[in-house]
Design a protein around this motif. Structure first.
Motif, mmCIF file in Angstrom:
data_model
loop_
_atom_site.group_PDB
_atom_site.id
_atom_site.type_symbol
_atom_site.label_atom_id
_atom_site.label_comp_id
_atom_site.label_asym_id
_atom_site.label_seq_id
_atom_site.Cartn_x
_atom_site.Cartn_y
_atom_site.Cartn_z
ATOM 1 N N SER A 276 3.758 44.912 -5.849
ATOM 2 C CA SER A 276 2.784 45.686 -6.627
ATOM 3 C C SER A 276 3.285 45.875 -8.049
ATOM 4 C CB SER A 276 2.556 47.044 -5.963
ATOM 5 O OG SER A 276 2.023 46.856 -4.674
ATOM 6 N N ALA A 277 4.607 46.051 -8.190
ATOM 7 C CA ALA A 277 5.185 46.257 -9.528
ATOM 8 C C ALA A 277 4.963 45.029 -10.406
ATOM 9 C CB ALA A 277 6.679 46.561 -9.405
ATOM 10 N N ALA A 278 5.098 43.846 -9.816
ATOM 11 C CA ALA A 278 4.902 42.619 -10.600
ATOM 12 C C ALA A 278 3.453 42.510 -11.075
ATOM 13 C CB ALA A 278 5.268 41.393 -9.764
ATOM 14 N N ILE A 279 2.536 42.907 -10.206
ATOM 15 C CA ILE A 279 1.125 42.838 -10.601
ATOM 16 C C ILE A 279 0.820 43.890 -11.668
ATOM 17 C CG2 ILE A 279 -1.249 43.183 -9.782
ATOM 18 C CD1 ILE A 279 -0.466 41.629 -7.262
ATOM 19 N N GLU A 280 1.395 45.097 -11.521
ATOM 20 C CA GLU A 280 1.166 46.124 -12.541
ATOM 21 C C GLU A 280 1.726 45.651 -13.890
ATOM 22 O OE1 GLU A 280 2.369 50.157 -11.718
ATOM 23 O OE2 GLU A 280 1.210 50.859 -13.455
ATOM 24 N N GLN A 281 2.898 45.053 -13.849
ATOM 25 C CA GLN A 281 3.520 44.524 -15.065
ATOM 26 C C GLN A 281 2.577 43.515 -15.746
ATOM 27 O OE1 GLN A 281 6.272 45.269 -16.602
ATOM 28 N NE2 GLN A 281 6.146 43.597 -18.112
ATOM 29 N N ALA A 282 2.004 42.634 -14.953
ATOM 30 C CA ALA A 282 1.088 41.624 -15.509
ATOM 31 C C ALA A 282 -0.169 42.285 -16.078
ATOM 32 C CB ALA A 282 0.724 40.605 -14.431
ATOM 33 N N ILE A 283 -0.634 43.328 -15.411
ATOM 34 C CA ILE A 283 -1.815 44.051 -15.915
ATOM 35 C C ILE A 283 -1.512 44.660 -17.281
ATOM 36 C CG2 ILE A 283 -3.179 46.160 -15.566
ATOM 37 C CD1 ILE A 283 -3.334 45.430 -12.583
ATOM 38 N N VAL A 284 -0.339 45.238 -17.406
ATOM 39 C CA VAL A 284 0.069 45.847 -18.675
ATOM 40 C C VAL A 284 0.121 44.773 -19.769
ATOM 41 C CG1 VAL A 284 2.018 46.946 -19.872
ATOM 42 C CG2 VAL A 284 1.296 47.764 -17.606
ATOM 43 N N GLU A 285 0.639 43.599 -19.417
ATOM 44 C CA GLU A 285 0.762 42.520 -20.401
ATOM 45 C C GLU A 285 -0.600 41.943 -20.805
ATOM 46 O OE1 GLU A 285 5.067 41.210 -18.507
ATOM 47 O OE2 GLU A 285 3.371 39.827 -18.366
ATOM 48 N N VAL A 286 -1.471 41.741 -19.813
ATOM 49 C CA VAL A 286 -2.724 41.005 -20.050
ATOM 50 C C VAL A 286 -3.881 41.922 -20.453
ATOM 51 C CG1 VAL A 286 -4.496 39.571 -18.908
ATOM 52 C CG2 VAL A 286 -2.050 39.113 -18.508
ATOM 53 N N LYS A 287 -3.845 43.172 -19.958
ATOM 54 C CA LYS A 287 -4.981 44.099 -20.135
ATOM 55 C C LYS A 287 -6.300 43.420 -19.753
ATOM 56 C CE LYS A 287 -2.846 46.601 -24.023
ATOM 57 N NZ LYS A 287 -1.601 46.546 -23.228
ATOM 58 N N PRO A 288 -6.415 42.992 -18.502
ATOM 59 C CA PRO A 288 -7.630 42.271 -18.085
ATOM 60 C C PRO A 288 -8.795 43.227 -17.821
ATOM 61 C CG PRO A 288 -6.211 42.586 -16.196
ATOM 62 C CD PRO A 288 -5.470 43.179 -17.378
ATOM 63 N N ALA A 289 -10.000 42.667 -17.856
ATOM 64 C CA ALA A 289 -11.176 43.421 -17.394
ATOM 65 C C ALA A 289 -11.226 43.408 -15.867
ATOM 66 C CB ALA A 289 -12.447 42.799 -17.962
#
Lengths: 395, 395
Positions: free
Chosen positions: A111-124
């Motif tokens: 989950s941490a890896a996905i949260e990290q990617a969300i922070v980086e990408v800021k996806p819709a």
């Protein structure tokens, strides 16, 4: 006994042979409403927008993505198998700016890896497969809803391969959209895609609504930048399934009968009981193949209940084994895609085939075929190990 | 007895209740090949690219248009009913520059008018409906292929409402693409869309091919501007139905069984005989309703065989008549869309319902219901007039 499609439940096939009725016949619209309610039970959701897309599971995926994502929107796809690539592909064709993260096939993301990617990408939108049949593992989703909520990201998953055979909680896990198919644990044929949308997802879709010219009435929404597909325009499909009964496609009546019966079977059995059944027969199959001296593929902690990946042993011709099983025993098993093609077999225990006799017959046949290939094994070990799993379950 | 979907042929329903087989099972791929060959007979074509799109007839339309039309391409759509609007709508969402010509509902275009529009618009594609159920008339197509050829325009038609019940000659008329559905004269349920593509259409589509990442092999085509839909990407769907058997969607097995049986029924009967059957029962119904004092809608010279439009007489409540027919006699008839909504009824005689007993029973029931509405008629006149048509056919 492959990764799906598998044998359909005979009750589903009988339901599909019922005579057709008109699409606005009150009996038909009542079936549609019943089907919506049944799938709320299957998805474990209170979402009003729970319905069928008329096409295979891939149609449901494309409907969700093309309706939720406007051209230029950022979409994050964590890829851990073949179907992650598919989500990225479909989002790209819908005009999204697609960002992917990849890990080796067989594992899952933290989950941490996905949260990290969300922070980086800021996806819709976060689009992630639940169970990816290509690798036989399921991505844990239970912590991701809260993360998406916190970052203002819509959360979509495809549960085609997992639904009905593995725990899934649409509302409790905070999903905004989920898509499925009938041809895995639901015990039906492919060709209808159950889908559910949260109120937040519906609001996003309704904001993009544009009613087609042929049926437009005064006051109906018209936009210069409508959803890029007419067939997969969920705003219009919702009006067809909703009170307005606005004409869109002609609902695939026989597939609706089948999809309804698939859900009735699961709801009658109880979702927890259905998942436990898949766990039991999946465990028996996994123990059985291991006892035949075969090594199991993938992250065991996250293995799906309904399909097991097995390394093809050195010196054994994988395709010849599959052909012998099919031709001599009428049993189908699969191989996989991409980096796993020709390296593993995939053996399913799902839907109507999540049964003791199906598991034991498959293990008995596999023993014979492996022996003919010169694979060293202990006679009776596979069936014996599976029997032990069943004995334990009764005790 | 509506404009479709109508009752399916029982043989089709029985075929659909057969157990599933795996998508790469040699028996399954043999069924797929057989189905392609059967539909060549139905479309009257030698096109290798003759197959099913997994969705309703609208899915076939979208697959044809989104695969043939690149964003910015000009598409000409002559509109003479609700489904012309649909073709324009779908082409617009595919990014085409759409040009329409419209005439009043109930008529058809002259070939000269269409050629004139082609000269003005210079489209890449002419997209025209064959039979538009909303108006019950069929656009003559036999001269348009030569015109399109001369102007370098691809020629596409949707024959969902007409195929099997009205003359259609894919090759002789010079069509490049045609799409259909099962739920009208083919006697099946909606949910599968037979489609055929000329070599010229296939070349256009192949030039746009981009193989998705999850299954891409070395040397496979990749493009920055792929076809805008993955599910409807006919380049990939052709590879799934072709020798390569490249994984795309999971073919909807039960719908394939149904579509195959629909075509077997027509090919066994003979296409000419099937069209003559629709002509006969359509004529009996039309004469019957006329004899009940109802006025027939639309250009009689171009009326489809399988559906007749009837003006709702003054002083008669159209919806109450439809409800009474459905509730008291279990017979469904339709109304129409847009400018014709509430103005006409549409009564079908198609597929399994193109039968003498279905026609006479409908006319007998309609007489009773019209009488209850206070409509003046001669008792027995409807059934009598239909009987005369049948007697003439035998003589």
């Amino acid at each position: 006994m492959g990764p799906g499609p598998v044998n359909a439940d005979p009750r589903v096939l009988r339901a599909m042979s019922a005579q057709l009725i008109g699409q606005y016949d009150p009996a038909m619209t009542a079936y549609m409403n019943e089907t919506m309610e049944l799938y709320r039970g299957v998805f474990r959701t209170s979402n009003a927008a729970t319905l069928l897309v008329d096409g295979t599971s891939r149609a449901g995926i494309e409907a969700a993505i093309v309706s939720l994502v406007a051209p230029g929107d950022r979409v994050l796809v964590p890829i851990f198998g073949r179907f992650g690539h598919l989500l990225a592909e479909i989002a790209g064709r819908a005009g999204a700016e697609v960002h992917t993260r990849e890990i080796e096939w067989g594992g899952v993301f933290t989950s941490a890896a996905i949260e990290q990617a969300i922070v980086e990408v800021k996806p819709a939108l976060l689009a992630v497969v639940h169970g990816d049949t290509s690798t036989t593992v399921a991505q844990p989703l239970d912590e991701l809803g809260e993360i998406c909520e916190r970052h203002g990201v819509l959360f979509y998953t495809d549960v085609t391969a997992s639904l009905g055979g593995n725990a899934f909680e649409m509302d409790a896990w905070g999903l905004d959209a989920a898509t499925a198919g009938l041809q895995k644990c639901l015990g039906g044929p492919s060709g209808s895609s159950p889908i559910s949308l949260s109120p937040k997802a519906v609001a996003r879709i309704e904001a993009r609504k544009s009613v087609e010219a042929g049926i437009r009435a005064e006051g109906d929404a018209v936009r210069d930048d409508p959803i890029r597909s007419n067939y997969f325009d969920l705003a219009m499909i919702l009006d067809y399934w909703g009170e307005k009964r606005l004409n869109h496609h002609t609902e695939a009546t026989s597939m609706l009968y089948g999809a309804r019966e698939c859900a009735r079977l699961l709801v009658e059995e109880g979702m927890d009981a259905a998942i436990e059944r898949h766990r039991l027969h999946g465990a028996a199959m996994a123990q059985g193949v291991a006892a035949l001296g075969l090594r199991i593929f993938g992250d065991r902690a996250h293995r799906m209940n309904n399909v097991v990946g097995v390394f093809i042993p050195d010196g054994v011709d994988g395709d010849r084994v599959r052909t012998a099983l099919l031709e001599d025993f009428a049993i189908e098993i699969g191989t996989s895609f991409g980096p796993l093609h020709g390296k593993i077999w995939r053996i399913g225990t799902m839907g109507f085939n999540a049964r003791k006799d199906a598991v034991l017959t498959t293990l008995a046949a596999l023993e014979q075929v492996l022996r003919a290939e010169g694979h060293r094994l202990t006679a009776g070990a596979g069936v014996g190990a599976a029997r032990d799993v069943y004995a334990e379950a009764v005790a």
